[in-house]
Design an enzyme around this catalytic site. Structure first.
Site, PDB file in Angstrom:
ATOM      1  N   GLY A  45       1.153  -1.344  -0.262  1.00  0.00           N
ATOM      2  CA  GLY A  45       0.338   0.187   0.108  1.00  0.00           C
ATOM      3  C   GLY A  45       0.869   0.898  -0.002  1.00  0.00           C
ATOM      4  O   GLY A  45       1.822   1.091   0.630  1.00  0.00           O
ATOM      5  N   GLN A  50       3.208   9.719   1.026  1.00  0.00           N
ATOM      6  CA  GLN A  50       4.464   9.031   1.206  1.00  0.00           C
ATOM      7  C   GLN A  50       5.224   9.461  -0.101  1.00  0.00           C
ATOM      8  O   GLN A  50       6.803   9.354  -0.244  1.00  0.00           O
ATOM      9  CB  GLN A  50       3.842   7.851   1.529  1.00  0.00           C
ATOM     10  CG  GLN A  50       3.678   7.354   2.912  1.00  0.00           C
ATOM     11  CD  GLN A  50       3.690   5.821   3.127  1.00  0.00           C
ATOM     12  OE1 GLN A  50       2.773   4.850   1.533  1.00  0.00           O
ATOM     13  NE2 GLN A  50       4.047   4.990   2.972  1.00  0.00           N
ATOM     14  N   CYS A 102       5.479  -0.036   7.246  1.00  0.00           N
ATOM     15  CA  CYS A 102       5.340   0.224   6.131  1.00  0.00           C
ATOM     16  C   CYS A 102       6.582   1.300   4.985  1.00  0.00           C
ATOM     17  O   CYS A 102       8.036   1.028   6.513  1.00  0.00           O
ATOM     18  CB  CYS A 102       4.692   1.904   7.076  1.00  0.00           C
ATOM     19  SG  CYS A 102       4.499   3.170   6.343  1.00  0.00           S
ATOM     20  N   LEU A 103       5.991   1.229   4.559  1.00  0.00           N
ATOM     21  CA  LEU A 103       7.649   1.319   3.495  1.00  0.00           C
ATOM     22  C   LEU A 103       8.025   3.367   3.587  1.00  0.00           C
ATOM     23  O   LEU A 103       9.477   3.047   3.543  1.00  0.00           O
ATOM     24  CB  LEU A 103       6.716   1.853   1.884  1.00  0.00           C
ATOM     25  CG  LEU A 103       6.584   1.196   1.348  1.00  0.00           C
ATOM     26  CD1 LEU A 103       6.277   0.756   0.118  1.00  0.00           C
ATOM     27  CD2 LEU A 103       8.124  -0.236   1.229  1.00  0.00           C
ATOM     28  N   HIS A 144      -4.814   1.572   7.404  1.00  0.00           N
ATOM     29  CA  HIS A 144      -2.932   1.956   7.057  1.00  0.00           C
ATOM     30  C   HIS A 144      -3.498   3.214   6.566  1.00  0.00           C
ATOM     31  O   HIS A 144      -2.506   4.174   7.001  1.00  0.00           O
ATOM     32  CB  HIS A 144      -2.134   0.678   7.094  1.00  0.00           C
ATOM     33  CG  HIS A 144      -0.520   1.641   7.305  1.00  0.00           C
ATOM     34  ND1 HIS A 144       0.086   0.779   8.041  1.00  0.00           N
ATOM     35  CD2 HIS A 144      -0.221   2.005   6.040  1.00  0.00           C
ATOM     36  CE1 HIS A 144       1.004   1.460   7.429  1.00  0.00           C
ATOM     37  NE2 HIS A 144       1.246   1.988   6.916  1.00  0.00           N
ATOM     38  N   GLU A 145      -3.661   2.908   5.181  1.00  0.00           N
ATOM     39  CA  GLU A 145      -3.134   4.142   4.366  1.00  0.00           C
ATOM     40  C   GLU A 145      -4.643   4.717   4.813  1.00  0.00           C
ATOM     41  O   GLU A 145      -3.921   6.184   3.993  1.00  0.00           O
ATOM     42  CB  GLU A 145      -3.772   3.053   2.905  1.00  0.00           C
ATOM     43  CG  GLU A 145      -2.557   2.528   2.470  1.00  0.00           C
ATOM     44  CD  GLU A 145      -1.687   2.435   2.398  1.00  0.00           C
ATOM     45  OE1 GLU A 145      -0.891   3.860   2.234  1.00  0.00           O
ATOM     46  OE2 GLU A 145      -0.896   1.749   2.937  1.00  0.00           O
ATOM     47  N   HIS A 148      -2.727   7.390   6.825  1.00  0.00           N
ATOM     48  CA  HIS A 148      -1.190   7.934   6.158  1.00  0.00           C
ATOM     49  C   HIS A 148      -1.986   9.312   5.856  1.00  0.00           C
ATOM     50  O   HIS A 148      -2.041  11.006   5.944  1.00  0.00           O
ATOM     51  CB  HIS A 148      -1.334   7.665   4.662  1.00  0.00           C
ATOM     52  CG  HIS A 148      -0.069   6.853   5.140  1.00  0.00           C
ATOM     53  ND1 HIS A 148       0.852   7.349   6.371  1.00  0.00           N
ATOM     54  CD2 HIS A 148       0.495   5.366   5.244  1.00  0.00           C
ATOM     55  CE1 HIS A 148       1.906   6.300   6.023  1.00  0.00           C
ATOM     56  NE2 HIS A 148       1.606   4.876   5.304  1.00  0.00           N
TER      57      HIS A 148
END
Ligand code: NI
Length: 181
Positions: A45, A50, A102-103, A144-145, A148
């Site tokens: 995701g 990000q 998470c990236l 999660h997204e 963000h």
């Protein structure tokens, strides 16, 4: 086009995304770049913040084999990759606790409690309103997204003990990327 992934410490990760009025060609191109970037980084995701943007947009692609059998069957009608404009969770139920990454936080991974099932409404790439019900890992990714897009990061959900465990790593990461926490 592969985009640069913004890491923890950059203040843009704390910004709240702006809903898009209409999905334009430029936004479709951004979504395609985000999908490419997510795939190259082996992520599941990615949210606009990000990649340094503040449009209310995220992309999700859960590879096969990430869900248990029951959740995989439940989520089967949902086509991947998902491109979600203006996503909102309209209802949720149950709870699940599992590892999450998470990236924007390389090398950090904690266990986070999330709802087990969510109903999410959004605008698709063709400006059509959609509604999906997801369970398991996909439900976790959606939550999660969406966090963000509200400037909320998964470290905010960690237990005090886990935050303490990762404190030195988080401090180094933040210092290297602009210092915002
Ligand atoms: Ni993330």
């Amino acid at each position: 086009m592969n985009l640069k992934i913004i890491k923890y410490g950059d203040p843009v990760l704390r910004e709240k995304a702006e809903p898009v009025a209409v999905v334009t060609d430029a936004l479709r191109a951004l979504a395609a770049d985000m999908i490419e970037t997510m795939h190259r980084s082996k992520g599941v995701g990615l949210a606009a913040e990000q990649v340094g943007r503040t449009e209310k947009l995220c992309v999700i692609d859960i590879p096969e084999g990430c869900e248990n059998e029951e959740d995989e069957a439940f989520n089967a009608p949902i086509q991947m990759p998902l491109v979600l404009f203006n996503p909102e969770i309209v209802s949720q139920e149950g709870s699940q606790r599992d590892k999450e990454g998470c990236l924007s936080f390389p090398g950090v991974g904690g266990s986070i409690t999330r709802a087990a099932q969510v109903v999410c409404q959004y605008l698709d790439e063709n400006n059509m309103p959609q509604m999906i019900t997801a369970r398991g890992f996909l439900a976790r990714a959606i939550q999660h997204e969406l966090d963000h897009l509200n400037g909320i990061l998964y470290v905010d959900h960690m237990s005090a003990v886990e935050r303490l465990t990762f404190a030195p790593k988080l401090k180094r990461l933040a210092a290297a990327n602009g210092g915002a926490r």
